[in-house]
Design a protein around this motif. Structure first.
Motif, short mmCIF file in Angstrom:
data_model
loop_
_atom_site.label_atom_id
_atom_site.label_comp_id
_atom_site.label_asym_id
_atom_site.label_seq_id
_atom_site.Cartn_x
_atom_site.Cartn_y
_atom_site.Cartn_z
N ASN A 11 -12.89 5.29 7.60
CA ASN A 11 -13.23 5.13 6.76
C ASN A 11 -14.91 4.64 8.02
O ASN A 11 -15.98 4.37 7.39
CB ASN A 11 -13.87 4.75 5.29
N TYR A 29 0.82 -1.37 -0.34
CA TYR A 29 0.58 0.03 -0.32
C TYR A 29 0.89 0.73 -0.11
O TYR A 29 0.81 1.98 -0.14
CB TYR A 29 -0.59 -0.08 0.83
N LYS A 60 -6.47 9.03 0.14
CA LYS A 60 -7.07 8.43 0.03
C LYS A 60 -7.59 6.72 -1.12
O LYS A 60 -8.18 5.97 -0.73
CB LYS A 60 -8.23 8.73 -0.02
N GLU A 61 -7.14 7.25 -2.35
CA GLU A 61 -6.82 6.17 -3.42
C GLU A 61 -6.50 4.70 -3.79
O GLU A 61 -6.67 3.93 -4.22
CB GLU A 61 -6.39 6.54 -4.54
N ASP A 81 -5.81 3.57 -0.61
CA ASP A 81 -6.76 2.47 0.79
C ASP A 81 -5.87 1.87 1.66
O ASP A 81 -5.32 1.32 2.24
CB ASP A 81 -6.68 1.26 -0.23
N GLN A 118 -6.23 -3.25 5.94
CA GLN A 118 -7.11 -3.21 4.71
C GLN A 118 -7.79 -4.85 6.01
O GLN A 118 -8.93 -4.91 4.97
CB GLN A 118 -6.63 -3.83 4.05
N PRO A 122 -7.87 2.41 5.56
CA PRO A 122 -8.80 2.80 5.74
C PRO A 122 -9.77 2.73 6.51
O PRO A 122 -11.04 3.23 6.64
CB PRO A 122 -9.48 1.39 4.33
N TYR A 141 -10.43 -3.66 7.86
CA TYR A 141 -11.40 -2.78 7.97
C TYR A 141 -12.53 -4.04 7.27
O TYR A 141 -13.96 -4.00 7.43
CB TYR A 141 -10.74 -2.29 6.13
#
Length: 527
Positions: A130, A21, A121-122, A124, A192, A127, A195
Motif C-alpha cells: 500500500n 499474521y 488484505k484483511e 495485514d 507491519q 501492508p 509500514y
C-alpha cells in the motif's frame, strides 16, 4: 498452493511475530489451527480469541499431528524441528519464513483466489504493497558485513548535502534527526513495523529512506511491496548458513533485492572485489562498481590507517581525490566507496560528498573507542569470521611494540555452528589473549559452544597466545561482565582490549529469556 483447500495446520512457535499474521490469514480462510509455544503473550491471547487452539508446551516424543501441514518457527530448537519432522514425515513441513514468502509470491504472481486475496488484505500480512514509493527516494543496502555503517554513511552524506533523509538499520531508526529505537535482536523489521515507520517518515516530509536489508528479511518477504531507486551490496561471506543451507542459497536470498525490489530504472552498486560479483553482475547489465583491488567506477587505493583515522585516494572517472575517514577499520574504505557510489546517483558533486565524509563519525558499537589511556578499549559488533578478522587486524595496528591485544568474544547459540572454530583460530593468530564468554547461548550449553571455539583456537599458529574461558550460565549476564573485568585487569599501558559480538544490542539471551545488557554501557561502567 491452494490455501483454501487446507483444513487443519499445526504451528510450532505460534507466539512469534512471524506466525501471528500468517495464522490470521489462515483463520480468515476458515482453516483450523493448532499451535504450540512455551508461554502466552499478547499475540497468542488474540489468536486464541480468533478460535486458535494453543498448548503451552513442546510436542511430546513421538506425538503425531492430525493435520494437512505443519509449519514451524526457525527459532525453536533444531532438535525439536527434526524430531517433529521425523514423527510426522507423512505430512508436509515448512519453515514459517518460507511459508510467508510463498504466500507473498502467490499474491504477486496472481495465484491467489478471490477469497484468498481478501484474506491476504484483511490479515495485514503485507501492508507495504500500500506504500507509494514515488513520494520519496528509496535506497537499500545489503551484504554480510558493513550494512549498518554504509547505510549510516549514506544518511550522513545526504543530510550534509541538504536533504532530509530517514534511516532504518539494525542499530536504530532516524526520522529526520529524531532517533527511534528498533529493539533488541533486530534484523529487518517486520512489514507491519516498517509500514508504521514509513507512515511517520512520510508525514515528516523526508526526501529519502535508507533501509538496511538482511537476507532473512528479503527471503521471508518483510520488504514485499517495496521498490527501491538504488540498491547496494557490501559483501556476501559465509553467514546464516544454518538458515539458508549454503553460500549460494544465501547469495540468492541477497539477490532478491535486485530481482524483486528494484524499480525498472533503478540503480545497482556492486563490490567487484567480492565473490558475489560474478553472480550479481549477471542479473542486470546496468550497475556501478567499487573496489580496493582493481579497476572500478569507484576505486580506493593508497590506503593509510593511523590511530583513529584512515586516508586513501579515490579514483573516479579519470580523476583522483583525497579522502579522509575519521574512524577505525580499513574495511570502512570499502563501505565508504559503496556509500559514495550510491549517493552519486543523487546528483551531488563528488567533491561535496568527499567533504561530507570527513565529518562522519563511527556508528554506535562499530569500532567504537571507549578509552585511549592508559590502554585502549574498543567495542565492535563483529560477529562473523570475516568481521572479527577485520576488526582484530585494525585493532592490532594500534598495539605498540611490546604491548598486547586482548580479545573478548563468544559465539551465539543455535546459529552458524561452523564459524565457531574459524573465529577461535582467527583470535588465536591475531590476539595475544583470547577470553571466551557468552554471546546469546540461548538453549545451548555455553561450555559446548566455547569447546567448539577453543578447538579452532588450538589449531591456530600462535603457540604463545593465552586462552581464558568464562563458561558458567547460572549467573546470566555476570559471565560476560566477569570476562570483561578480567580483560581490563590484564591490560597494561599501551595495550588494546577489543570486545566483539554484542556492542549496541540491549540484551543477552540465556534459554528463552532476554536479560538486559549492553556492551558499551557495561564496559563504560567498569572503566
Amino acid at each position: 498452493m491452494k490455501y483454501s483447500n487446507l483444513k487443519k495446520i499445526v504451528v510450532l512457535g505460534i507466539g512469534g511475530k512471524g506466525a501471528y499474521y500468517i495464522v490470521k490469514f489462515l483463520r480468515l480462510l476458515g482453516i483450523q489451527i493448532k499451535g504450540y509455544d512455551l508461554k502466552s503473550n499478547d499475540r497468542t491471547v488474540e489468536l486464541e480469541s480468533l478460535g486458535v487452539d494453543i498448548e503451552y508446551r513442546n510436542p511430546d516424543e513421538g506425538e503425531k499431528f492430525v493435520s494437512d501441514m505443519d509449519i514451524y518457527s526457525n527459532d525453536i530448537p533444531r532438535n525439536l524441528q527434526e524430531k517433529v519432522k521425523e514423527d510426522n514425515n507423512d505430512i508436509p513441513s515448512l519453515e514459517l519464513g518460507k511459508f510467508y514468502h510463498q504466500i507473498i509470491t502467490d499474491y504477486e504472481e496472481g495465484n491467489l483466489s478471490e477469497k484468498e486475496v481478501k484474506a491476504f488484505k484483511e490479515s495485514d500480512i503485507a501492508p507495504l504493497f500500500n506504500i507509494d514509493t514515488t513520494k520519496m527516494k528509496y535506497i537499500a543496502v545489503t551484504g554480510t558485513d558493513g550494512k549498518t555503517t554504509t547505510c549510516t554513511m549514506i544518511y550522513h552524506l545526504l543530510k550534509e548535502a541538504g536533504f532530509k533523509p530517514a534511516l532504518i538499520t539494525t542499530v536504530a531508526a532516524y526520522i529526520g534527526d529524531r532517533k527511534v529505537d528498533t529493539g533488541l535482536h533486530t534484523t529487518t523489521p517486520s512489514s507491519q513495523e516498517l509500514y508504521s515507520l514509513i507512515q511517520e517518515i512520510e508525514k515528516e516530509g523526508c526526501t529519502h529512506l535508507i533501509i538496511e536489508a538482511t537476507s532473512h528479511g528479503l527471503e521471508q518477504g518483510r520488504l514485499a511491496g517495496l521498490k527501491f531507486d538504488t540498491v547496494g551490496y557490501t559483501n556476501i561471506t559465509s553467514e546464516h548458513l544454518d538458515y539458508h543451507g549454503d553460500w549460494y542459497s544465501y547469495c540468492n536470498a541477497k539477490s532478491l533485492l535486485i530481482r524483486n525490489h528494484l524499480k525498472e530504472d533503478g540503480n545497482i552498486v556492486l563490490n567487484s572485489d567480492d565473490k558475489s560479483f560474478d553472480i550479481l553482475s549477471k542479473i542486470s547489465e546496468k550497475y556501478a562498481t567499487y573496489s580496493l583491488a582493481s579497476n572500478a567506477d569507484f576505486e580506493g587505493k593508497e590506503i593509510s590507517e593511523k590511530d583513529d583515522c584512515i586516508s586513501f585516494t579515490l579514483s573516479h572517472d579519470g580523476k583522483d581525490f583525497s579522502v579522509k575517514l575519521n574512524i577505525l577499520g580499513r574495511y570502512n574504505v570499502s563501505n565508504s566507496l559503496c556509500a559514495l557510489a550510491i549517493c552519486s546517483f543523487e546528483e551531488i558533486e563528488l567533491v561535496d560528498l568527499i567533504k561530507g565524509m570527513e565529518t562522519f563519525k563511527t556508528v554506535e558499537g562499530r569500532m567504537e573507542v571507549l578509552q585511549k589511556e592508559p590502554y585502549t578499549v574498543i567495542v565492535d559488533y563483529a560477529h562473523t569470521s570475516n568481521a572479527v578478522e577485520n576488526a582484530l587486524k585494525s585493532a592490532k595496528l594500534l598495539v605498540k611494540e611490546g604491548s598486547k591485544l586482548i580479545h573478548v568474544f563468544g559465539c551465539a547459540g543455535r546459529r552458524d555452528f561452523y564459524k565457531r572454530p574459524e573465529m577461535g583460530k582467527i583470535s588465536n593468530e591475531l590476539a595475544d589473549i583470547s577470553i571466551l564468554t557468552a554471546e546469546d547461548p540461548r538453549l545451548e550449553d555455553l561450555k559446548v559452544i566455547n569447546d567448539e571455539i577453543e578447538k579452532g583456537w588450538r589449531d591456530g599458529k600462535n603457540k604463545d597466545a593465552l586462552l581464558l574461558r568464562f563458561d558458567y550460565m547460572d549467573k546470566d549476564v555476570q559471565v560476560r561482565r566477569d570476562a570483561i573485568i578480567k580483560a581490563l585487569e590484564l591490560a597494561s599501558d599501551c595495550d588494546v582490549v577489543i570486545i566483539t559480538g554484542k556492542a549496541h544490542e540491549n540484551s543477552l539471551c540465556f534459554g528463552q529469556t532476554e536479560y538486559p545488557w549492553n556492551d558499551i554501557v557495561e564496559t563504560r561502567k567498569l572503566l
